[in-house]
Design an enzyme around this catalytic site. Structure first.
Site, PDB file in Angstrom:
ATOM      1  N   PHE A 145       0.857  -1.181   0.000  1.00 33.55           N
ATOM      2  CA  PHE A 145       0.000   0.000   0.000  1.00 33.55           C
ATOM      3  C   PHE A 145       0.895   1.234   0.000  1.00 33.55           C
ATOM      4  CE2 PHE A 145      -4.682   0.314   1.263  1.00 33.55           C
ATOM      5  CZ  PHE A 145      -5.066  -0.734   0.446  1.00 33.55           C
TER       6      PHE A 145
ATOM      7  N   GLU B 154      -6.888   1.398  -3.054  1.00 36.79           N
ATOM      8  CA  GLU B 154      -5.454   1.558  -3.252  1.00 36.79           C
ATOM      9  C   GLU B 154      -4.785   0.214  -3.526  1.00 36.79           C
ATOM     10  OE1 GLU B 154      -2.060   3.377  -0.356  1.00 36.79           O
ATOM     11  OE2 GLU B 154      -3.852   4.578  -0.745  1.00 36.79           O
TER      12      GLU B 154
ATOM     13  N   GLN C  86      -9.104  14.014   3.734  1.00 39.97           N
ATOM     14  CA  GLN C  86      -8.369  13.262   2.713  1.00 39.97           C
ATOM     15  C   GLN C  86      -9.215  13.064   1.459  1.00 39.97           C
ATOM     16  OE1 GLN C  86      -7.283   8.773   2.858  1.00 39.97           O
ATOM     17  NE2 GLN C  86      -5.422   9.878   3.447  1.00 39.97           N
TER      18      GLN C  86
ATOM     19  N   LEU D  61     -15.371   4.280  -4.699  1.00 40.73           N
ATOM     20  CA  LEU D  61     -13.964   4.031  -4.396  1.00 40.73           C
ATOM     21  C   LEU D  61     -13.393   2.885  -5.218  1.00 40.73           C
ATOM     22  CD1 LEU D  61     -11.487   4.525  -2.546  1.00 40.73           C
ATOM     23  CD2 LEU D  61     -12.480   2.844  -0.979  1.00 40.73           C
TER      24      LEU D  61
ATOM     25  N   ARG E  84      -3.939  10.350   6.430  1.00 44.30           N
ATOM     26  CA  ARG E  84      -3.989   8.942   6.819  1.00 44.30           C
ATOM     27  C   ARG E  84      -3.377   8.065   5.739  1.00 44.30           C
ATOM     28  NH1 ARG E  84      -7.118   4.734   5.557  1.00 44.30           N
ATOM     29  NH2 ARG E  84      -8.853   5.890   4.629  1.00 44.30           N
TER      30      ARG E  84
ATOM     31  N   ARG F 140      -1.475   9.226  -0.174  1.00 42.99           N
ATOM     32  CA  ARG F 140      -2.693   9.598  -0.886  1.00 42.99           C
ATOM     33  C   ARG F 140      -2.774  11.079  -1.218  1.00 42.99           C
ATOM     34  NH1 ARG F 140      -7.201   5.807   2.209  1.00 42.99           N
ATOM     35  NH2 ARG F 140      -6.572   3.868   1.176  1.00 42.99           N
TER      36      ARG F 140
ATOM     37  N   HIS G 188     -12.731  11.355   0.931  1.00 40.75           N
ATOM     38  CA  HIS G 188     -12.716   9.967   1.379  1.00 40.75           C
ATOM     39  C   HIS G 188     -12.677   9.797   2.892  1.00 40.75           C
ATOM     40  CE1 HIS G 188     -11.935   5.698   1.259  1.00 40.75           C
ATOM     41  NE2 HIS G 188     -10.758   5.829   1.856  1.00 40.75           N
TER      42      HIS G 188
ATOM     43  N   HIS H  35      -9.244  10.790  -1.728  1.00 33.11           N
ATOM     44  CA  HIS H  35      -8.660   9.558  -2.247  1.00 33.11           C
ATOM     45  C   HIS H  35      -8.375   9.741  -3.733  1.00 33.11           C
ATOM     46  CE1 HIS H  35      -8.002   5.353  -3.144  1.00 33.11           C
ATOM     47  NE2 HIS H  35      -8.096   5.053  -1.869  1.00 33.11           N
TER      48      HIS H  35
END
Length: 596
Positions: free
Chosen positions: A123, A259, A244, A256, A402, A290, A357, A246
């Site tokens: 990730f 990731e 955030q 979504l 995050r 991100r 997100h 995304h």
């Protein structure tokens, strides 16, 4: 108006508001500690938004390559752009392996390696050796990790005899004269009846407030109800400017794309077919953090290198991957792309754009999940009887940004921490202290006003104006004039609440009333987010100001605290970031330039 709404009282040791991953983990642990627990949720538990988490849950298990929780801590501090509290980050990363193994023993069906171990994928923003190589740390169940965690925890909650109050809408906290929380007031959605849930300990697990934006990956239920309850109780929220976006939401739909798609080998291109992330993050490339990827995409689109006839999106490529791998590791996003983008991922790229997100900010807590407040500049003090976990809380382990995979581990580690702390401070079956005579009346009066609202503007019109203002004035890139305009515009939208019109005055299954209550909650957080963003004159993590492009550690290594009163007027202060660790097992991560 209270006499028009008979109030039913319920008595428990602990009340958990919200039945997502963090709420269920807290409730299960509290029952295991011998406490009598109620779980109040406005939707059936398996509809909670944890079900939508796709890619995985971070823990340094070392199943795919050598790993260490200290590497995880380093990546989380760096990902937070040094706004995360390092004591809380140490607690989360150190306890992550035990929390994941606990989930495995509860019955979560993780994907497996050929040797039978929990499968872990790459990730963004995650490394081994303190930034020296890519980590494979994100434990996954194909691309439905949140789904299986939520269902497993719900099964454990049923087994443990957690008492559920499904489809109850929490209205306000019950606070006493000494500033302690004694429970919550809630409305049963089915019939509009009012209930008081008395408890020695109340744990808010109400999720984020993504629906304050027009384009988001959040469910329609993500309206930050617990955050708003805290503000109405006169307590502050923390770091709401950090939202955030995304990098891979489906263009036009907001759905979504995990990731994990890039973790399995997917990559991004612009209209020229260029893998542009190599210019912005030469080492991590498509697996940079991100906020870095979202800003890079936005720059590409703004400079005319977007894809499609309107040059308004970026393309995510998976078609070069083995169809068998896509079927095994990414079945859900293959289906999502087909339904919402009309794309066969084995043959075509997916059109994507940055989409709201996650909320890094929320209800300030310590690493034990206890809500904290600051009085007259003194050190933080615990609010007796009140906890917060999950996206509603701000421990702060995510700081300014995050990392992917850290939300699910946040849920279970701090849900678990809340249960451990409850076992220490709550006496099973202890008598409840008396409530103030007017306890709950404020909630009842507000509910009555909503039921009888007869203005000229429906809920949807006011909500749309709020969402468009947030999308325009507090998005991926910000600057002073844009934020000042946003503060003015959101203030104008607030005044339209006086013109709210409820078309259905029935108290039976009235979705119009629920949406109006949610709108009031969202509006508080819209005001708090816009004013917090205008207050912070630097760029850090997800908060990118074009007029202050650099991080300013000298002046802004601080958390923002904001109060919003019942007239929607904000008051802002700040508090220092915790740079200390909890133990001598790890040194604090010193601030450095954040590059990938």
């Amino acid at each position: 108006m209270a006499e028009a709404y008979p109030i039913t009282d319920h008595y428990f040791d602990c009340v958990v508001v919200g039945a997502g991953g963090s709420g269920l983990r807290a409730a299960v642990g509290m029952v295991e500690a011998g406490l009598r627990v109620a779980c109040i949720t406005k939707v059936y538990p398996t509809r909670s938004h944890t079900v939508a988490a796709q890619g995985g849950i971070n823990a340094a298990l070392g199943n795919m390559n050598e790993d260490d929780w200290r590497f995880h801590m380093y990546d989380t501090v760096k990902g937070s752009d040094w706004l995360g509290d390092q004591d809380a980050i140490e607690y989360m990363t150190k306890n992550a392996p035990a929390a994941v193994y606990e989930l495995e023993h509860y019955g979560v069906p993780f994907s497996r390696t050929p040797e039978g171990r929990i499968y872990q994928r790459a990730f963004g923003g995650q490394s081994v050796g303190y930034g020296k190589g890519q980590a494979y740390r994100t434990c996954a169940a194909a691309d439905r990790t949140g789904h299986v965690i939520l269902h497993t925890l719900f099964q454990q909650a049923l087994k443990s005899k957690v008492q559920f109050y499904n489809e109850f809408f929490a209205l306000d906290l019950l606070m006493d004269e000494e500033g302690a929380c004694r429970g919550v007031t809630a409305m049963q959605i089915e019939d509009g009846s009012v209930h008081r849930f008395r408890a020695q300990l109340t744990c808010l697990a109400t999720g984020g407030y993504g629906r304050v934006y027009k384009s988001c990956t959040s469910a329609h239920t993500c309206t930050g109800d617990g955050n708003a309850m805290v503000l109405r109780a006169g307590l502050p929220l923390q770091d709401l400017e950090f939202v955030q976006f995304h990098p891979t939401g489906i263009a036009g739909a907001g759905c979504l794309i995990t990731e994990g798609a890039r973790g399995e080998g997917g990559y991004l291109t612009n209209s020229e077919g260029e893998r542009f992330m190599e210019r912005y993050a030469p080492t991590a490339k498509d697996l940079a953090s991100r906020d870095v990827v979202s800003r890079a995409e936005t720059i590409e689109i703004n400079e005319g290198r977007g894809c499609g006839p309107n040059k308004d999106y970026i393309e995510l490529h998976l078609e070069h991957l083995d169809p068998a791998l896509l079927h095994e590791r990414l079945p859900g996003i293959s289906e999502t792309a087909r339904i919402f983008a009309g794309v066969d991922v084995t043959k075509q790229p997916i059109p994507i754009v940055p989409t709201c997100h996650y909320n890094m900010g929320g209800i300030p807590t310590n690493y034990r999940a206890e809500v904290v407040k600051r009085v007259n500049g003194d050190p933080d003090v615990v609010v007796p009887g009140l906890m917060a976990v999950g996206e509603a809380s701000c421990a702060s382990v995510h700081g300014a940004n995050r990392l992917g995979g850290n939300s699910l581990i946040d849920l279970v580690v701090f849900g678990r921490a809340a249960a451990h702390r409850a076992a220490e401070i709550v006496e099973p079956g202890a008598a409840h202290k008396p409530l103030p005579r007017d306890a709950g009346e404020q909630a009842v009066d507000r509910l009555d006003k909503v039921f009888h609202a007869n203005g000229s503007m429906p809920t949807g019109a006011i909500r749309d104006a709020m969402q468009r203002t947030m999308q325009r004035n507090a998005s991926v890139f910000r600057d002073g004039p844009l934020l000042e305009e946003g503060c003015d515009r959101i203030g104008e939208v607030v005044t339209s609440l006086d013109e709210l019109k409820i078309s259905d005055r029935s108290r039976v299954w009235n979705s119009d009333v629920v949406e109006a209550l949610e709108l009031q909650n969202l509006m508080l957080q819209a005001v708090a987010t816009m004013h917090s963003a205008a207050y912070r004159t630097e760029s850090r993590g997800a908060h990118a100001r074009e007029d202050y492009p650099e991080r300013d550690d000298e002046n802004w290594m601080r958390h923002t605290l904001i109060w919003v009163d019942d007239r929607f007027h904000p008051t802002i202060s700040d508090r220092p970031v915790h740079l200390n660790t909890l133990s001598n097992e790890v040194e604090p991560v010193p601030p450095a330039k954040r590059v990938y």
